[in-house]
Design a protein around this motif. Structure first.
Motif, PDB file in Angstrom:
ATOM      1  N   ALA B  69      50.963  37.136 -69.815  1.00 19.79           N
ATOM      2  CA  ALA B  69      49.970  37.944 -70.037  1.00 19.79           C
ATOM      3  C   ALA B  69      49.698  38.530 -68.372  1.00 19.79           C
ATOM      4  O   ALA B  69      49.891  39.857 -68.389  1.00 19.79           O
ATOM      5  N   THR B 142      49.648  33.457 -65.947  1.00 23.07           N
ATOM      6  CA  THR B 142      48.919  33.125 -67.057  1.00 23.07           C
ATOM      7  C   THR B 142      49.716  33.558 -68.413  1.00 23.07           C
ATOM      8  O   THR B 142      50.466  34.529 -68.499  1.00 23.07           O
ATOM      9  N   ASP B 143      49.471  32.928 -69.655  1.00 17.69           N
ATOM     10  CA  ASP B 143      49.813  33.503 -70.951  1.00 17.69           C
ATOM     11  C   ASP B 143      48.587  34.003 -71.765  1.00 17.69           C
ATOM     12  O   ASP B 143      47.442  33.902 -71.305  1.00 17.69           O
ATOM     13  N   GLN B 144      48.766  34.515 -73.121  1.00 17.97           N
ATOM     14  CA  GLN B 144      47.665  35.340 -73.527  1.00 17.97           C
ATOM     15  C   GLN B 144      46.537  34.232 -73.972  1.00 17.97           C
ATOM     16  O   GLN B 144      45.350  34.625 -74.047  1.00 17.97           O
ATOM     17  N   THR B 145      46.957  32.917 -74.288  1.00 18.26           N
ATOM     18  CA  THR B 145      46.007  31.808 -74.609  1.00 18.26           C
ATOM     19  C   THR B 145      45.090  31.431 -73.500  1.00 18.26           C
ATOM     20  O   THR B 145      44.089  31.097 -73.739  1.00 18.26           O
ATOM     21  N   GLY B 146      45.575  31.834 -72.163  1.00 20.66           N
ATOM     22  CA  GLY B 146      44.767  31.374 -70.861  1.00 20.66           C
ATOM     23  C   GLY B 146      45.116  30.201 -70.229  1.00 20.66           C
ATOM     24  O   GLY B 146      44.404  29.746 -69.452  1.00 20.66           O
TER      25      GLY B 146
END
Lengths: 787, 159
Positions: B69, B142-146
């Motif tokens: 992200a 970060t990744d899309q999930t958080g």
């Protein structure tokens, strides 16, 4: 089983009675310790005779010899007393105490009588002085953790926060002497500021009970009740000394109670001082960091606590009033190598002593003055609670520049100063046959101020008022229907906050300008809510059934509404949401208790649905290089419950087992299908106790071994880590020595926690995120002399 | 009593059903992204000396099981020795001192296009008037999930 013993006794005494010589007799009366009401039907047994108390609580045992006798006084639902008397026999004044140790019970605010508890449809557990003494740990909540459905969030060895069925922080209301305890409950590193000594009766309500307690009682209530009024013309007290090996704790607490006719007084002083606690590892490995621990000490986790309390009361017939004043003062260090998640290096020589409290630490002072007055006007039982409390908390750490913030001038990073004024009025009355009504009004005003170099939450004032009506309808002697409705209204006033330093901000022309950023805007918010519950209870011969459906709520907190700051210790930027709705929760509870002479089984499942659960959601975005965590609402489905059972074998061996489980899932929002933060894993407790024979002055010697077994916790939500299951053994030995008399004994408690020095992690500990295991083996010795 | 046991068995059955079914019913992302400077082009490395006025390409490799992200780069001074990096080698620190005009670099970036692998490559010019001395460079992703991953390295800014 009790009746068998009784009849054996009676048979024996009746037979011997005929041969006894008519030379002396014992007279006296028996009353309930709390209510001071006479108890009818109490069995008073001596070697050569027995008596059963009359309606006025009086008894008379005739045909006794002029020698010492041991009297055994027993009655169902009360603790059995054994006293020794010598001639000449004086009039005896016996006070029996309700036994609430293991029984699963039910109760409604304050108006406690044994039967009333069973009639309520809400699931609750009460524990008494004996339970608290036998299970005493380093903090009140750690002591109460033995109760199925109760767990804790621990911050080091001396502080903890309550969790009921997986929900904590502001979702559990803690009530002391009728007034809701108001502090910084929302904070992850904040512990409950209540002196656990001097508490004699705690009721845990597992379930939504906003109806009676207002906002925050969404998961349950820890209700700390005032100790019973001292007996007339008595002076009593106790001194407790405590020593622990793991954190080198020394503690002393002493309390007195005195009553002369209508006036009574109480007082207590407590002091505890402990060093850094030891963990069963010599290094902590957190991500790529390795922290070597000096002699297994978790650096800078020492702390101290000094508490004082006093009360003055007046009792006259139907009128009773007591004013309590207390002050709790504590200071606790935080693990020096990582403050939150942030790794810190310091010139402070933390290892030179394991007792000093260096930076970072927090200190807290909680002052409370409350008054509880109850009286009877015709058929109206009126209860008025009035309270003022001040909570002042400071977080101090070595000043360090962060982002655009230059190095602060001093170590005061955050301070919170909160004043809370409370008023509760309830009226219990009986307008129709078989109906008991309770009408109530709760009013609370809070004034919150902040200080320090860091910003997390704005200053705010909060006013809340709630009114409820509750009806208990006795359909027949065994079946009770209860229903209630409540309306709440709250107003928040938040204030402006600007950074004390300038930040570089894009000026829109490719350059930057310096700007004092506004972190919080003044706002005026209103909340209203309707809550209620309907329940049934059915009391059969040996089994009690309870069924309850309730709706509870919680007003959003100021930090949830208006946070706007970087929490460097957690590597996150916390962002509030001014549009949050009050949290609403619907729950169905069932509670079945079956108690016989042989033992008990209790089963209490629940199903729960949150329409808009508020949590701090980690987003994929950044603000000033810190991950943005935003307060968000989602639907949450939960179910779970507790099962416990116990029996006594051969009159001596007590076996108790219990298990607790909660399943939680978010069913909407950015973390759909994830659980909610701080979900406790499936766990069970097996305890085996053996009661030895009394031997001369050594009374009630008892050994208890408990075995705690906890499953893996793989249900997590970012940024949590999964936690492996564990098994821990604890042992305790209890003994009373009749030093002054058998009623005022010296109570000795020896405890060995974590016998095998097992290295394990507690999923809901504050230090879990940086991979710090729980405390290692601990030996504690407690001596309590009653006088 | 029978009812009690019946209800308990029913409850136990529900628990076991849920416990068994929860493993495979969703595609929940339970993996954090990774971040590393430990490859040949990774920059900066432990104790690298960065000259004032020069421009450097800051490079790190990030991966995720599903979708990356955003990332951030934070360079701040460590003149007071308040922290250290998480790299294997150690960097000898210069004596403590007070900042006059330290470099503060804080920037956030997003990674477009649902990537599972990405190389961060950001040119940063060290201002000619920045204080020299110990600095700390922190990367986070970060990744899309958080989920978030972080790494940090101690560096120096020199004349």
């Amino acid at each position: 089983m009790f009746y068998k013993i009784l009849s054996a006794w009676l048979g024996f005494s009746l037979c011997t009675l005929a041969f006894a010589q008519n030379s002396s007799h014992i007279k006296g009366f028996v009353v309930d310790e709390k209510t001071l009401q006479p108890i009818e039907g109490v069995n008073i047994i001596v070697e050569n005779g027995y008596a059963i108390s009359t309606e006025k609580g009086e008894f008379n045992i005739k045909n006794l010899l002029n020698k010492s006798y041991q009297l055994k006084i027993s009655f169902v639902g009360y603790e059995t007393q054994t006293i020794t008397i010598s001639p000449p026999f004086k009039m005896l004044d016996i006070h029996l105490k309700e036994s609430t140790t293991i029984l699963e019970e039910v109760e409604i605010v304050g108006h406690s009588k044994h039967r009333r508890e069973k009639e309520s449809s809400v699931s609750s557990v009460s524990v008494d002085k004996t339970f608290l003494h036998e299970n005493r740990e380093n903090s009140l909540m750690q002591t109460l953790e033995k109760i199925p459905g109760v767990s804790t969030i621990n911050i080091g060895s001396g502080q903890s926060k309550p969790v009921i069925r997986g929900l904590g922080f502001n979702r559990v209301a803690v009530v002391q002497n009728g007034i809701k305890h108001e502090a910084q409950q929302w904070g992850a590193d904040h512990g409950l500021e209540i002196d656990q000594y001097g508490i004699e009766n705690v009721q845990i309500i597992k379930g939504p009970i906003s109806l009676l307690y207002g906002s925050d009682a969404i998961a349950g209530v820890v209700n700390i009740k005032a100790p019973p009024v001292p007996l007339n013309h008595t002076f009593s007290g106790s001194v407790n000394l405590l020593g622990e090996s793991n954190n080198d704790l020394i503690g002393v607490s002493s309390g007195i109670a005195y009553r002369k006719d209508k006036w009574f007084y109480r007082g207590r002083l407590t002091y505890r001082d402990y060093g850094d606690y030891k963990v069963p590892t010599d290094k902590v490995v957190y991500d790529n960091y390795v922290f070597d621990l000096h002699k297994n000490y978790l650096r800078n986790t020492a702390g101290k606590e000094a508490n004082a309390s006093a009360s003055i009361g007046y009792v006259d017939g139907d009128f009773q009033s007591e004013t309590f004043i207390s002050n709790v003062n504590g200071k606790n260090g935080f693990f020096a190598n990582a403050h939150g998640l942030e790794v810190r290096v310091s010139d402070i020589d933390y290892d030179k002593s394991n007792r000093d409290i260096d930076l970072p630490y927090h200190s807290v002072n909680h002052f409370k003055i409350t008054n509880t007055t109850c009286f009877l006007i015709e058929d109206h039982h009126i209860n008025i609670d009035l309270g003022f409390q001040n909570n002042y908390r400071e977080e101090r750490s070595e000043p360090v520049p962060h982002g655009y913030m230059p190095k602060p001038a001093d170590s005061k990073e955050r301070s919170f100063n909160k004043n809370t004024y409370s008023l509760n009025v309830t009226d219990m009355f009986y307008p129709f046959n078989h109906h008991e009504f309770i009408a109530g009004l709760n009013v609370e005003y809070q004034d919150n101020n902040i200080g320090g170099s860091g910003f997390l939450i704005p200053e705010y004032n909060r006013f809340a008022v709630g009114a409820f009506i509750f009806d208990k309808y006795e359909i027949n002697k065994k079946l009770f229907l209860q229903a209630g409705l409540r309306f709440d209204y709250g107003v928040y006033n938040t204030f402006d906050y600007y950074d004390w330093y300038p930040s570089k901000v894009d000026d829109g022309n490719g350059g930057t300008t310096d700007e004092y950023l506004q972190r919080s805007k003044a706002a005026n918010l209103h909340f209203g809510n309707v809550s209620g519950s309907v329940g049934l209870s059915y009391i059969a011969d040996k089994t009690t059934y309870k069924f309850n459906i309730g709706k509870s709520f919680r007003m959003p907190l100021a930090n949830e509404l208006a946070s706007d700051g970087v929490n460097y210790h957690m590597y996150r930027y916390e962002k509030g949401n001014i549009d949050l709705d009050p949290e609403e929760s619907y729950q169905i509870d069932l509670d079945i208790n079956h108690t016989t002479d042989h033992g008990y089984v209790t089963f209490s499942p629940f199903v729960n649905f949150f329409d808009n659960f508020i949590y701090l959601n980690p987003t994929p975005d950044y603000y000033e290089t810190q991950q943005v965590y935003e307060y968000t609402q989602s639907k949450v489905f939960r179910f779970g419950g507790e099962i416990s059972a116990g029996t006594t074998l051969f009159h001596k061996l007590e076996l108790d087992v219990s298990t607790q489980y909660v399943y939680s899932r978010q069913t909407s929002g950015p973390k759909k299908d994830f659980t909610i933060p701080f979900s406790p894993p499936l766990s069970g407790l097996v305890s085996v106790g053996y009661q030895f024979q009394d031997a001369s002055i050594f009374q009630a010697p008892k050994v208890v071994v408990s075995y705690i077994i906890t499953a893996d916790q793989n249900e997590i939500v970012p940024p949590e880590k999964t936690t492996e299951g564990y098994q821990v053994f604890n042992l305790s030995f209890l003994l009373q020595i009749a030093t002054i008399s058998s009623e005022k004994p010296l109570e000795i408690r020896f405890k060995l926690n974590n016998i095998f020095n097992t290295k394990y992690y507690n999923h809901t500990s504050f230090y879990r995120l940086i991979d710090v295991p729980e405390a290692g083996r601990n030996v504690s010795i407690s001596l309590t002399q009653n006088f | 009593m029978k009812l009690v046991f019946k209800s308990i068995s029913l409850f136990a059955l529900i628990i076991s059903l849920v416990a068994c079914s929860s493993d495979d019913d969703t595609q929940k992302d339970e993996q954090k992204p990774t971040i590393s400077i430990n490859y040949s082009n990774g920059f900066p490395q432990v104790c690298d000396e960065l000259k004032r006025g020069e421009t450097y390409n800051f490079r790190a490799l990030v991966t995720d099981n599903q979708e990356l992200a955003s990332y951030s780069i934070d360079i701040h001074h460590n003149f007071d020795h308040h922290t250290h990096d998480d790299q294997e080698g150690t960097c000898e620190l210069e004596p403590k001192k007070d900042p006059v005009n330290p470099l503060i670099y804080m920037e956030n970036f997003s990674i477009e296009g649902a990537k599972t692998e990405y190389e961060i490559n950001i040119p940063i010019t060290i201002p000619a008037d920045a204080d020299t001395g110990n600095y700390h460079c922190a990367y986070s992703v970060t990744d899309q999930t958080g989920w978030q991953a972080r790494t940090s390295v101690d560096i120096k800014i020199v004349e």
